[in-house]
Motif scaffolding. Structure first.
Motif, mmCIF file in Angstrom:
data_model
loop_
_atom_site.group_PDB
_atom_site.id
_atom_site.type_symbol
_atom_site.label_atom_id
_atom_site.label_comp_id
_atom_site.label_asym_id
_atom_site.label_seq_id
_atom_site.Cartn_x
_atom_site.Cartn_y
_atom_site.Cartn_z
ATOM 1 N N GLY A 46 0.833 -1.205 0.000
ATOM 2 C CA GLY A 46 0.000 0.000 0.000
ATOM 3 C C GLY A 46 0.860 1.244 0.000
ATOM 4 O O GLY A 46 1.791 1.371 -0.797
ATOM 5 N N LEU A 47 0.539 2.138 0.901
ATOM 6 C CA LEU A 47 1.241 3.419 0.982
ATOM 7 C C LEU A 47 2.619 3.215 1.617
ATOM 8 O O LEU A 47 2.714 2.732 2.743
ATOM 9 C CB LEU A 47 0.405 4.381 1.847
ATOM 10 N N ASP A 70 -3.247 1.026 5.767
ATOM 11 C CA ASP A 70 -2.867 1.788 4.564
ATOM 12 C C ASP A 70 -1.573 1.240 3.967
ATOM 13 O O ASP A 70 -1.432 1.119 2.752
ATOM 14 C CB ASP A 70 -2.680 3.267 4.900
ATOM 15 N N GLU A 102 -4.768 1.769 11.839
ATOM 16 C CA GLU A 102 -5.157 2.581 10.662
ATOM 17 C C GLU A 102 -3.986 2.741 9.699
ATOM 18 O O GLU A 102 -4.108 2.540 8.493
ATOM 19 C CB GLU A 102 -5.580 3.993 11.102
ATOM 20 N N GLN A 103 -2.832 3.144 10.266
ATOM 21 C CA GLN A 103 -1.651 3.361 9.395
ATOM 22 C C GLN A 103 -1.220 2.055 8.746
ATOM 23 O O GLN A 103 -0.845 2.022 7.574
ATOM 24 C CB GLN A 103 -0.480 3.919 10.202
#
Ligand SMILES: Cc1cc2nc3c(=O)[nH]c(=O)nc-3n(C[C@H](O)[C@H](O)[C@H](O)COP(=O)(O)OP(=O)(O)OC[C@H]3O[C@@H](n4cnc5c(N)ncnc54)[C@H](O)[C@@H]3O)c2cc1C
Lengths: 747, 277
Positions: A74-75, A215, A211-212
């Motif tokens: 992902g990110l 991502d 959450e992080q």
């Protein structure tokens, strides 16, 4: 009132932690199929990455996966405030320790051996290692190395300075301090066989991390679970993600649990540090000692990535306004710059104690110039409980600042300071004050929740999202629950830190106790009503005659139903009560500014300075704290004393200097933290004038103890030697040279 | 001889090291030569040094404290003999130490921490220039050394100059110093468990004063200062500071503040041994 340790007062698990028997997430070597992860770190403080070739590493024995930036699903960025830090660097490294690749293998040795054969070609770039000139150097991110600039102004500072009779101006410097927790960063990522990942890790906010991580891993939030397991110390140093991203990617790639545990070298090199601050402070007052004007110009080195730097800058500036003192006009500004000097971020005190060190030193300097007692100068300028805070906001203290000062004045440590230069040790006593707010502050979104339920086994279960990193929150929660419900500790289970449970927000900013108290005050009476209803239905007794107590429900002084019976015969699933609260940031209708809930401390220090060598020994610390009600005495004592020891380290020995972006200390034999032999006798007094009707009688004391220690020590050194130290940590050589110069002048 | 691979530690991840366990000191010497290997005693110095450098030796020769003369204390006509493999903790507990070197037992409390003192040996400490080396130098101890050419006893200071890579230290003998006045002072960064900045040993043998220093600038017998103190000035002379400063600076002690501290520590220790306090 002096808060004294009582025999048997230490909570559960304390001895296990001290003796190294406590099981941390990093001890989970027994997991079936466990792989060990290791991370390749940059050798350079600043370089272009020309080539990362993992082909040889993939062929090494035991290696199950090798990942680079291209494998981040992902990110490829993280960061609590600004997501600017790559999980694995793509084309550039910005500090010695930046992650480039990661390996999972059957053993740690195999993983590390594989790291050694990853071929990396670097093209070194100019290193930005001076915060002072960082803005003139080519930017590490975006357009400029200036990450943030902020200023707080009040009144016409120039005009106020023009009216001052006495002005003092000094330069102050504080060190790059390391958290030095006993358990280095680590944890395990476990595939959940449904495409998701469960993390068991020492961290400070399971929910935020989840959450992080979702991502980064390209997963839905529901596919990531973080169990913030008890960890051996955090102090802000585990607020950011540490090993989680690499462990998660490797777990997804291999389908196996992956454990990563940094050794102390890697922890020193890659872990975040306290922001070093360089500042010039100018403060002026009239002939009577009323402070009229105050100016601060500060520079904070945030290192290669933002982390929580912008929030630290805000809290630094808040404290630089001298919140305890009434000042007609101030102009307080700070710049936060990127450099290649590691990464700085959250650390107990969060910028505030760096500012307080300088502010309190300024007060002493003014007093000296006025030939006035420094305590008297403080008394004249201290705010009252009815006055607004330094930024015009409504402030809620738990005791009048003047009382906190008066108690410091009455400390037994004010024995006459030895000034006989023929004796080896010069002794002196000094003091400083500090204020500390609770909560994330400055209007940042801040709320948290908790849950109570009766389990099927008849246990009263309390759930919060906070992490336990040694502050023993579970005991504090247990005390409050027992007090409210009349039950005993044996009836209660406390579950902390699971991102599937209630979101309490981060375990930081001295916010946990405030929220726990608030949430419990809400949910426990409701839960009590609920179980009494059920008990009434089961026993036929009127609800009003029933109350909870040790082991169960009571009526007329005898137990009529145990909690277990209630769970078996009643409907325990209906006893689950959730609540969430906004953190109190301002009274009803007011605009939140700075911090509303405020605490205070006065620290009195007694030191002995070795006339032969300039070494400083702190013999006593006496803290007068005004931080609301004490709900769990060992926790309160532990926080104040423990934080004070960290302050002592910052004052006397701790620093992580850099040269060309390389840290000059790589382990705890070079980075000098205080040992128990360096720890002075400490006394903690509690001053609590909170009315019983106060809605926020309980405050968080996690950071208060560090606030005033360094300036108190420097004030005591001055009392002993006549020399004021403004650059921390105190350099014994400097002190000695000054002592020698003094002697030469005298002789 | 036995030969083992050290247990792999899953946490520290060091590579396998071949640890040779010779049956005798002579065999230790020949193995050290054969494999160009270092000796290991307590391993407390070697382990962190290699870990820091991330450079592990292939082979080590483990020394055995049950070899005759390698461990324990023995008072004889020539003085007190100390086995090189006596641990620092053991040394602190010995009654003979209180007889011969009264300040040492307390001083050892400031050498490293309990864990290192339990494993670390006196010989290892001398070899790495630890706190005891300054005292050994000031006391003029004689070392008992074995190598491929045989066994010999010689002054510690000479051995340091001539030391061969296979020299195995069996022990050392402290002259009969009962009745001497001995002062020791250590300057570290904190109260305990501190890297040594400087350790100063001052010995008055009833006739002359001897001074030695170890630490950041290296191990040094302060010959010029001694000469000045013994032959040219009374002990209270203020000028000794300038002499010691010059001598330290000339021998690699670059930090002027540290030299300043040493000047003052020396004056203090000199007055202690002179006054017998
Ligand atoms: C954390 C830490 C703190 C410390 N603090 C202090 C301190 O405050 N003050 C201080 O003085 N020291 C200090 N030390 C150093 C400590 O005293 C030494 O590590 C210890 O004494 C060395 O002994 P050892 O048996 O462990 O030596 P080893 O590590 O086994 O060996 C050290 C060296 O000596 C050689 N060697 C050892 N024994 C012999 C022998 N009999 N013959 C020939 N060669 C030999 C080895 O080949 C090696 O080169 C500290 C060490 C550590 C790790």
């Amino acid at each position: 009132m002096e808060l004294k340790p009582q025999p048997g007062m230490a909570g559960t698990g304390v001895l296990e932690r001290i003796e190294g028997r406590f099981g941390y997430a990093t001890d989970q070597h027994h997991l079936p199929g466990l792989l060990h992860g290791a991370i390749l770190r940059s050798r350079h403080a600043h370089a272009r990455l020309l080539r990362v070739d993992t082909s040889r590493a993939r062929l090494m024995p035991g290696v199950r996966a090798v990942v680079t930036a291209a494998d981040v699903p992902g990110l490829n960025r993280f960061g609590i405030v600004v997501r600017d830090q790559p999980v694995l660097c793509e084309d550039r490294v910005r500090y010695e320790g930046d992650a480039i690749a990661a390996v999972a293998a059957d053993t740690v040795e195999q993983a590390r051996a594989a790291l050694e054969v990853i071929d990396v070609d670097y093209a070194p770039l100019a290193v930005v290692d001076q915060a002072e000139t960082a803005e003139q150097m080519s930017p590490l991110h975006g357009e400029s190395n200036l990450l943030a600039r902020e200023a707080f102004e009040r009144g016409d500072t120039d005009a106020a300075f023009a009216r001052c009779e006495v002005i003092v101006e000094h330069h102050y410097q504080t060190p790059r301090q390391m958290h030095a927790f006993m358990e280095t960063e680590g944890g395990v990522a476990i595939p959940d066989n449904n495409g998701g990942v469960i993390f068991r890790v020492g961290c400070q906010s399971g929910h935020r991390d989840a959450e992080q991580l979702a991502d980064i891993l390209g997963l839905k939030p529901s596919q990531v679970t973080v169990e913030a397991t008890p960890t051996g110390g955090a102090f802000g140093g585990k607020d950011e993600l540490t090993i989680q991203p690499a462990a998660g990617i490797l777990a997804l790639q291999t389908g196996s649990p992956v454990l990563i545990h940094l050794d102390r070298f890697e922890s020193c090199r890659t872990g975040i540090k306290r922001h070093p601050v360089s500042m010039i402070m100018t403060t002026g007052c009239d002939r009577q000692g009323r402070i009229l004007a105050h100016r601060v110009d500060a520079l904070l080195d945030t290192g290669a990535y933002a982390s929580l730097g912008p929030a630290v800058l805000e809290n630094f500036l808040d404290h630089a306004t001298a919140p305890l003192y009434r000042i007609e006009a101030y102009s307080v500004s700070g710049r936060l710059v990127y450099t290649n000097n590691g990464v700085s971020g959250a650390f107990r005190g969060f910028g505030g104690n760096q500012a307080t060190f300088a502010v309190e030193s300024q007060i002493d300097a003014l007093a000296e110039k006025l030939a006035m007692c420094p305590m008297e100068l403080r008394r004249i300028n201290l705010r009252t409980v009815d006055e607004p805070g330094s930024r015009g906001q409504v402030v809620r203290w738990t005791a009048p600042p003047s009382n906190v000062l008066a108690e410091a004045g009455a400390s037994p440590l004010w024995a006459p300071a030895g000034s006989d230069l023929r004796r080896r040790w010069l002794t002196g006593t000094g003091m400083a004050m500090g204020a500390q707010g609770n909560g994330l502050g400055d209007g940042l979104p801040d709320s948290g929740g908790g849950r109570v339920s009766l389990t099927a086994e008849g246990r009263i279960r309390l759930e919060f999202g906070f992490s336990d990193y040694g502050q023993n929150l579970a005991e504090a929660i247990t005390c409050l629950v027992c007090e409210t419900l009349g039950c005993v500790a044996g009836d209660i289970d406390v579950v902390l830190g699971n991102s599937r449970g209630p979101d309490s927000g981060p375990t930081s900013a001295s916010r946990s106790s405030v929220l726990i108290h608030g949430v419990l005050a809400d949910i426990l009476p409701r839960w009590n009503d609920c179980v009494r209803d059920q008990a009434a239905a089961l026993t036929g007794l009127p609800r009003d005659q029933l109350h909870s107590g040790p082991g169960g429900l009571f009526a007329g002084g005898r137990q009529v139903l145990s909690y277990r019976e209630l769970a078996e015969k009643g409907q325990p699933e209906q006893t689950l009560i959730d609540a969430s609260q906004a953190f109190p940031v301002a009274p009803e209708g007011n605009q939140p500014v700075g911090r509303y809930l405020q605490l205070q401390i006065s620290t009195v220090a007694r030191v002995a300075v070795d006339r032969l060598t300039g070494r400083v020994r702190v013999t006593d610390l006496h803290h007068i704290t005004a931080a609301g009600r004490v709900i769990y005495p060992p926790g309160y004592l532990g926080q104040i004393e423990g934080a004070a020891i960290m302050g002592l380290g910052m004052a006397l020995s701790e620093d992580m200097p850099t040269r060309q972006g390389h840290y000059l200390a790589d382990n705890l034999d070079q980075y000098i933290i205080p040992t128990m032999q360096d720890v002075p006798d400490q006394r903690v007094d509690v001053l609590d004038n909170t009315p019983t009707t106060d809605r926020f009688p309980v405050r968080g004391v996690g950071e208060l103890g560090i606030e005033a220690v360094a300036p108190a020590i420097c004030s005591a050194i001055e009392a002993a030697t006549g020399i004021r130290v403004r650059h921390l940590p105190v350099d014994a050589g400097y002190l000695l040279a000054e002592l020698c110069a003094q002697e030469e002048t005298c002789s | 001889m036995s030969d083992s691979l050290s247990n792999l530690n899953p946490v520290t991840a060091r590579r396998a090291i071949r640890v040779l366990r010779p049956d005798s000191p002579d065999q230790a010497v020949s193995l050290a030569r054969q494999f160009s290997a270092s000796y290991t005693a307590g391993g407390t110095w070697l382990q962190p040094t290699h870990e820091r450098d991330q450079c592990w030796p292939e082979t080590l020769v483990a020394l055995n404290s049950s070899w005759p003369g390698f461990r324990g204390l023995d008072a004889g006509p020539n003085g007190l003999t100390v086995g090189a493999l006596t641990s620092l903790a053991e040394l602190a507990r010995q009654a003979l130490i209180r007889d011969y070197l009264p300040p040492l037992a307390m001083f050892l409390n400031r050498v490293a921490g309990p864990g290192v003192r339990t494993l670390g040996t006196v010989g290892g400490n001398l070899i790495v220039g630890g706190d005891l080396s300054a005292l050994a130098m000031a006391l003029d101890v004689r070392v008992d050394v074995i190598n491929h050419t045989g066994e010999r006893a010689l002054p510690f200071s000479r051995w340091l100059r001539e030391r061969a890579s296979d020299d195995l230290l069996r022990g050392f003998t402290i002259p009969d110093c009962r009745g001497w006045r001995i002062s020791l002072e250590k300057l570290g960064y904190r109260e305990r468990f501190s890297p040594t900045r400087a350790t100063l040993a001052c010995v008055h043998d009833g006739d002359r004063v001897r001074l030695a220093v170890s630490g950041e600038g290296g191990l040094l017998r302060l010959v010029a200062t001694e000469t000045f103190v013994n032959d040219r000035a009374d002990l209270a002379s203020g000028d000794v500071g300038a002499v010691i400063d010059r001598e330290l600076a000339a021998h690699g002690w670059q930090d002027a503040h540290l030299r300043m501290a040493l000047r003052r520590m020396t004056t203090e220790l000199l007055s202690e041994v002179a006054l017998g306090t």
